[in-house]
Design a protein around this motif. Structure first.
Motif, mmCIF file in Angstrom:
data_model
loop_
_atom_site.group_PDB
_atom_site.id
_atom_site.type_symbol
_atom_site.label_atom_id
_atom_site.label_comp_id
_atom_site.label_asym_id
_atom_site.label_seq_id
_atom_site.Cartn_x
_atom_site.Cartn_y
_atom_site.Cartn_z
ATOM 1 N N LEU A 34 0.820 -1.206 0.000
ATOM 2 C CA LEU A 34 0.000 0.000 0.000
ATOM 3 C C LEU A 34 0.856 1.259 0.000
ATOM 4 C CD1 LEU A 34 -2.876 1.053 0.020
ATOM 5 C CD2 LEU A 34 -2.821 0.964 2.506
ATOM 6 N N SER A 35 1.975 1.213 0.685
ATOM 7 C CA SER A 35 2.854 2.376 0.748
ATOM 8 C C SER A 35 3.434 2.694 -0.634
ATOM 9 C CB SER A 35 3.980 2.112 1.747
ATOM 10 O OG SER A 35 4.807 3.234 1.857
ATOM 11 N N ALA A 36 3.910 1.683 -1.357
ATOM 12 C CA ALA A 36 4.448 1.900 -2.704
ATOM 13 C C ALA A 36 3.347 2.382 -3.648
ATOM 14 C CB ALA A 36 5.071 0.609 -3.234
ATOM 15 N N PHE A 37 2.150 1.842 -3.481
ATOM 16 C CA PHE A 37 1.009 2.270 -4.292
ATOM 17 C C PHE A 37 0.721 3.752 -4.064
ATOM 18 C CE2 PHE A 37 -3.561 3.112 -4.531
ATOM 19 C CZ PHE A 37 -3.835 2.751 -5.851
ATOM 20 N N ALA A 38 0.688 4.159 -2.804
ATOM 21 C CA ALA A 38 0.399 5.560 -2.475
ATOM 22 C C ALA A 38 1.482 6.486 -3.016
ATOM 23 C CB ALA A 38 0.261 5.722 -0.967
ATOM 24 N N ALA A 77 -4.944 2.690 -11.702
ATOM 25 C CA ALA A 77 -4.486 1.462 -12.362
ATOM 26 C C ALA A 77 -2.982 1.506 -12.603
ATOM 27 C CB ALA A 77 -5.242 1.254 -13.667
ATOM 28 N N ALA A 78 -2.475 2.656 -13.040
ATOM 29 C CA ALA A 78 -1.036 2.788 -13.295
ATOM 30 C C ALA A 78 -0.238 2.660 -11.995
ATOM 31 C CB ALA A 78 -0.747 4.127 -13.970
ATOM 32 N N ALA A 79 -0.749 3.226 -10.919
ATOM 33 C CA ALA A 79 -0.052 3.123 -9.632
ATOM 34 C C ALA A 79 -0.006 1.680 -9.153
ATOM 35 C CB ALA A 79 -0.736 4.001 -8.590
#
Length: 184
Positions: free
Chosen positions: A13-17, A45-47
């Motif tokens: 979740l951290s990398a996504f954010a 979607a890209a994240a």
């Protein structure tokens, strides 16, 4: 337009954010307006590592990882759990210190974080949480165990941010599961 469910599993979740934040910052100089619906879906979607929202929808569904079995309870955690009735109330004041300490963690979960309580409110919570009628001892022990803090004039109490150890987390998981089973 019909709504359809799209599964998105985010492993980190951290990398996504961070990725979503970078994408939003990158588009900020180009536009002062908030992203539109489709553009925001594409950024999300890209994240998550997909080319766009269509690629996300076309991807095969990801199997969710199986829930890990709750850790086994230690003898002290099992003894502590036996001190509570089906409604989650403490039946008696435990004689063993380690059981007392663990029981305080269960009572600690009944308080909201970052909310000041008056002494009367703390007493009401603790009266509902025990079946032996000694909310004063429980209040004092929550402060002694550094799970609650109070002003010197006892006008305000607050739940302290504390992190239980593994043994206590196992107890809390078992206690919550028993509460959920009793409510069902």
């Amino acid at each position: 337009m019909a709504r359809e469910a799209t599964t998105l599993v985010i492993e980190d979740l951290s990398a996504f954010a961070r990725s979503l934040g970078r994408a939003l910052k990158a588009r900020a100089p180009a536009s002062t307006e908030a992203p539109g619906h489709v553009e925001l879906l594409n950024l999300i979607a890209a994240a998550a590592g997909y080319r766009n929202v269509q690629a996300l929808k076309a991807a095969p569904p990801v199997a969710r990882p199986a829930q890990a079995a709750p850790p086994p309870l230690s003898d002290n955690a099992r003894r502590t759990l036996m001190q509570f009735d089906a409604e989650g109330r403490l039946l008696r004041w435990p004689t063993k210190f380690t059981v007392q300490r663990m029981a305080m963690w269960v009572l600690w979960t009944r308080f909201e974080a970052k909310r000041p309580y008056t002494e009367r409110e703390v007493n009401a919570v603790l009266r509902a949480a025990n079946a032996f009628g000694d909310h004063v001892t429980l209040r004092r022990e929550l402060v002694n165990h550094r799970l609650l803090t109070r002003k010197s004039d006892c006008s305000e109490y607050c739940k302290l941010a504390a992190r239980p150890d593994e043994e206590v987390r196992a107890l809390l998981t078992a206690w919550r599961a028993r509460q959920a089973a009793g409510a069902a």
